[in-house]
Each structure stands twice: as structure tokens, then as C-alpha cells.
Enzyme design. Structure first.
Site, mmCIF file in Angstrom:
data_model
loop_
_atom_site.group_PDB
_atom_site.id
_atom_site.type_symbol
_atom_site.label_atom_id
_atom_site.label_comp_id
_atom_site.label_asym_id
_atom_site.label_seq_id
_atom_site.Cartn_x
_atom_site.Cartn_y
_atom_site.Cartn_z
ATOM 1 N N ILE A 55 35.981 100.595 126.458
ATOM 2 C CA ILE A 55 35.307 101.264 127.396
ATOM 3 C C ILE A 55 35.802 102.434 127.832
ATOM 4 C CG2 ILE A 55 34.405 101.413 129.686
ATOM 5 C CD1 ILE A 55 34.397 98.190 129.578
ATOM 6 N N TYR A 208 43.924 88.375 137.939
ATOM 7 C CA TYR A 208 43.166 89.468 137.508
ATOM 8 C C TYR A 208 42.116 89.853 138.413
ATOM 9 C CZ TYR A 208 39.679 91.926 134.813
ATOM 10 O OH TYR A 208 38.656 92.854 134.232
ATOM 11 N N LYS A 212 41.507 93.381 140.873
ATOM 12 C CA LYS A 212 39.911 93.989 140.724
ATOM 13 C C LYS A 212 39.429 94.147 142.137
ATOM 14 C CE LYS A 212 40.053 95.264 136.762
ATOM 15 N NZ LYS A 212 39.698 96.472 136.319
ATOM 16 N N THR A 245 34.823 93.800 124.132
ATOM 17 C CA THR A 245 36.068 94.642 123.685
ATOM 18 C C THR A 245 37.301 93.716 123.429
ATOM 19 O OG1 THR A 245 36.909 94.703 125.832
ATOM 20 C CG2 THR A 245 35.277 96.333 125.232
HETATM 21 N N1 LIG Z 1 35.147 94.160 128.704
HETATM 22 C C1 LIG Z 1 34.693 93.709 129.743
HETATM 23 O O1 LIG Z 1 33.726 92.757 129.534
HETATM 24 C C2 LIG Z 1 34.861 94.289 131.126
HETATM 25 C C3 LIG Z 1 34.335 93.598 132.105
HETATM 26 C C4 LIG Z 1 34.441 93.984 133.502
HETATM 27 C C5 LIG Z 1 35.459 94.957 133.778
HETATM 28 N N2 LIG Z 1 35.985 95.478 132.787
HETATM 29 C C6 LIG Z 1 36.953 96.716 133.100
HETATM 30 O O2 LIG Z 1 37.056 97.785 132.002
HETATM 31 C C7 LIG Z 1 38.089 98.453 131.937
HETATM 32 C C8 LIG Z 1 38.377 98.628 130.320
HETATM 33 O O3 LIG Z 1 38.563 97.412 129.674
HETATM 34 P P1 LIG Z 1 38.058 97.287 128.089
HETATM 35 O O4 LIG Z 1 37.270 96.122 128.004
HETATM 36 O O5 LIG Z 1 37.667 98.482 127.679
HETATM 37 O O6 LIG Z 1 39.500 96.699 127.517
HETATM 38 P P2 LIG Z 1 40.471 97.184 126.376
HETATM 39 O O7 LIG Z 1 39.509 97.386 125.254
HETATM 40 O O8 LIG Z 1 41.431 96.144 126.417
HETATM 41 O O9 LIG Z 1 41.162 98.714 126.832
HETATM 42 C C9 LIG Z 1 42.234 98.627 127.837
HETATM 43 C C10 LIG Z 1 42.566 100.017 127.750
HETATM 44 O O10 LIG Z 1 43.944 99.960 128.763
HETATM 45 C C11 LIG Z 1 44.942 100.629 128.006
HETATM 46 N N3 LIG Z 1 46.278 100.093 128.655
HETATM 47 C C12 LIG Z 1 46.826 98.707 128.637
HETATM 48 N N4 LIG Z 1 48.002 98.652 129.158
HETATM 49 C C13 LIG Z 1 48.250 100.223 129.608
HETATM 50 C C14 LIG Z 1 49.188 100.828 130.094
HETATM 51 N N5 LIG Z 1 50.337 100.021 130.680
HETATM 52 N N6 LIG Z 1 49.298 102.246 130.408
HETATM 53 C C15 LIG Z 1 48.125 102.882 130.076
HETATM 54 N N7 LIG Z 1 47.108 102.407 129.437
HETATM 55 C C16 LIG Z 1 47.370 100.985 129.333
HETATM 56 C C17 LIG Z 1 44.902 100.316 126.504
HETATM 57 O O11 LIG Z 1 45.590 100.812 125.763
HETATM 58 P P3 LIG Z 1 45.752 100.247 124.130
HETATM 59 O O12 LIG Z 1 44.785 101.067 123.467
HETATM 60 O O13 LIG Z 1 46.990 100.625 123.723
HETATM 61 O O14 LIG Z 1 45.749 98.989 124.035
HETATM 62 C C18 LIG Z 1 43.301 100.237 126.218
HETATM 63 O O15 LIG Z 1 43.295 101.668 126.129
HETATM 64 C C19 LIG Z 1 39.175 97.651 132.505
HETATM 65 O O16 LIG Z 1 39.472 97.973 133.686
HETATM 66 C C20 LIG Z 1 38.636 96.200 132.629
HETATM 67 O O17 LIG Z 1 39.143 95.277 133.834
HETATM 68 C C21 LIG Z 1 35.981 95.272 131.356
#
Ligand SMILES: NC(=O)c1ccc[n+]([C@@H]2O[C@H](COP(=O)([O-])OP(=O)(O)OC[C@H]3O[C@@H](n4cnc5c(N)ncnc54)[C@H](OP(=O)(O)O)[C@@H]3O)[C@@H](O)[C@H]2O)c1
Length: 270
Positions: A55, A208, A212, A245
Site C-alpha cells: 500500500i 498487531y 493499530k 499484499t
Molecule cells: N494489506 C492489508 O490487507 C491491510 C489491511 C489493513 C491495514 N493494513 C495496513 O496497511 C499498511 C501497509 O501494509 P501493506 O499491506 O502494504 O504491507 P507490506 O506490503 O508488508 O508493506 C509494509 C511496508 O513496511 C515496510 N517496513 C517493514 N518494517 C519496516 C521498518 N522496520 N522500517 C521501515 N519500514 C518497514 C516494508 O519494507 P520492505 O519493503 O523492506 O519489506 C514495506 O515497505 C500497514 O500499516 C498495515 O497495517 C494493511
């Protein structure tokens, strides 16, 4: 947290996820979601944490398409170089860059803010997006449970250190913004104030959801303070829905199987 409450936390998190998927499917049947159209914003600067994937990547791409100067804050140097190159190509915007920021380290966050401030550019949008989900019990460099330390505390510190830049860039009628990405799991989250780090009995689901919920409470409180000061900054919190993702890499294998088989249909795509 007792093993029974850990099991209850897991069930509640999966129930929240299932409810969101059902709502998404229903919404799709009712005509779906029309993407809003924003005017170009070439004079604005945004920081997106975790903009190297998922995202965060899609957000950075959208902001770059609007012509914004986008700074990706992340902890993966080698991946970031490729991401920046791809974003520049996809958006024809050269004002995309990467600055190292490991949100699991308070020292790294402070260094990131120093490097950003040395650039002497304004800051209009801070997207607090990066997160880990349901990881095994681990600690950040500073000794905090990882969900609490990275998802919540890291963004809490980053926001506070950047608030002066946001206040300086915001204008009445064109406010600067903090946009924090939370999740529907905050509805089922509990703040375990006597055991914030889950040291007695660790539940990855509870941890988690707690992180949140903490982000939602932080945003509401920050917004109240900013409004009371008449500040030209707004604090917003968003739930992206269930999106296909890599965030799901640590969840229960059954959920991962569902994501692999039905994610393209039941989850939102980037
Ligand atoms: N996907 C869903 O269905 C969903 C639902 C509800 C809420 N969310 C929220 O949406 C947000 C994005 O999630 P996503 O689904 O896009 O997850 P994702 O694809 O796993 O991306 C997570 C990002 O965070 C980075 N990250 C992880 N550890 C880090 C650290 N120590 N320092 C800096 N950056 C770090 C990762 O870096 P790398 O590229 O190096 O891994 C990646 O760029 C999150 O806050 C999640 O809780 C997602």
C-alpha cells in the site's frame, strides 16, 4: 495474556478480517468504489513510510503522479533503489527519493528526521504506513515488542519530530496532513496497559490489533490538540480494507491459502 485470551484475540482478528472482506464484496456488488480525482500538486512534499512495497508503494506512486516530491522512508536500501527507479519511470516524476529510516530503531528515526531537515524543504504530507503483522515474538533495537515498537511507537516519535515542519508548511484552507494507516482490527484490539509488550503470554494477533488501536487513539488525540491550537495541520487515520499484499506472510497458513487462491477476487488489489 493467557493462552485462552490469545486464542480469543486470534478469533476476533480473523472475524474482523472476514467482516471487512464481506463488506468489500458487498460494496463491489453495489457498484464499487470510484477513485477520487485530485488536482496536480507539484509544489507539495510527502514522506511515505514503508513506501517500498504494498500500500505504501501504491500511495507513493499516486502522490508522485500528482507531481509531489515524494520521500520514501524505509529500511531496505537495496530494494529502495529499484523502487525509486521504477516509480520515476512509471510516473515521469524525477522528484522521488529514498531516505533510510528503520522504524524499529529510535536512533534511526532521529537520524532520518535530521537528514530530512537538512534538506531545508517543506513537508506537507506524512503518511505513517509501514507495519509488520503477526510476526513471531521479537523486539525492536530499543527493546520494545515489535508491533508496539515499530507500528505504533516508531510512528508516534516520527510524527512528533516532524510536527514543526508540518505546522510551518500548512496554511488555513490548505492544511498539511498526517495520514496514519490503521486497520479494522483496531475494533477488536485491546490496550494491555499492564503488559504492553506481551511478555507474560505473547499473542501476535493481540499485539498487531493493539498497535493499530494505539495508532487510532494517538491520531484522535493529536487531531484534538491540533484543532485546539488552531494549527494548519490535520491528523487523519485510515483503514485500507483487506488488500492483497505481502503483509500476510506471517498469518495462519489457512488464511494464506485463502489469499493465494481467492486473494485476486476477495481482496482489494493494489
Ligand atoms: N494489506 C492489508 O490487507 C491491510 C489491511 C489493513 C491495514 N493494513 C495496513 O496497511 C499498511 C501497509 O501494509 P501493506 O499491506 O502494504 O504491507 P507490506 O506490503 O508488508 O508493506 C509494509 C511496508 O513496511 C515496510 N517496513 C517493514 N518494517 C519496516 C521498518 N522496520 N522500517 C521501515 N519500514 C518497514 C516494508 O519494507 P520492505 O519493503 O523492506 O519489506 C514495506 O515497505 C500497514 O500499516 C498495515 O497495517 C494493511
Amino acid at each position: 495474556m493467557s493462552p485462552l485470551s490469545a486464542a480469543r484475540a486470534a478469533l476476533r482478528v480473523y472475524a474482523a478480517g472476514a467482516a471487512v472482506v464481506l463488506a468489500q464484496l458487498l460494496r463491489r456488488c453495489l457498484g464499487g468504489f470510484a477513485e477520487p480525482v485530485f488536482p496536480p500538486q507539484p509544489d507539495r512534499v510527502a514522506i511515505v513510510t514503508g513506501g517500498t512495497d504494498g500500500i505504501g508503494y501504491a500511495t507513493a506512486r499516486q502522490l508522485a503522479r500528482l507531481g509531489m516530491h515524494v520521500i520514501i522512508a524505509g529500511n531496505n536500501d537495496s530494494k529502495a533503489q529499484d523502487v525509486v527507479r521504477r516509480l520515476k519511470e512509471e510516473t515521469s516524476n524525477d522528484k522521488v527519493e529514498f531516505l533510510y529510516c528503520d522504524l524499529a530503531s529510535l536512533t534511526s528515526i532521529r537520524q532520518f528526521v535530521q537528514k530530512f531537515k537538512k534538506k531545508k524543504i517543506p513537508l506537507h504530507v506524512l503518511v505513517n504506513n509501514a507495519a509488520v503483522m503477526m510476526v513471531p515474538q521479537r523486539k525492536t533495537r530499543d527493546g520494545f515488542e515489535e508491533h508496539f515498537g515499530l507500528n505504533y511507537l516508531g510512528h508516534f516519535v516520527l510524527t512528533n519530530l516532524l510536527l514543526d515542519s508540518l505546522k510551518a508548511a500548512g496554511r488555513p484552507g490548505r492544511t498539511a496532513r498526517v495520514v496514519t494507516v490503521s486497520s479494522a482490527t483496531h475494533y477488536v484490539g485491546e490496550l494491555r496497559l499492564r503488559d504492553l509488550h506481551g511478555s507474560r503470554c505473547y499473542s501476535p494477533h493481540g499485539a498487531y490489533a493493539q498497535s493499530k488501536l494505539a495508532l487510532v487513539l494517538f491520531t484522535y488525540h493529536l487531531q484534538r490538540l491540533l484543532a485546539a491550537q488552531g494549527s494548519p495541520v490535520t491528523a487523519n487515520v485510515a483503514d485500507p480494507g483487506v488488500v492483497d499484499t505481502d503483509l500476510y506472510r506471517h498469518v495462519f497458513w489457512g488464511t494464506r491459502l485463502i489469499q493465494k487462491m481467492l486473494g485476486w477476487w476477495a481482496f482489494k488489489s493494489l
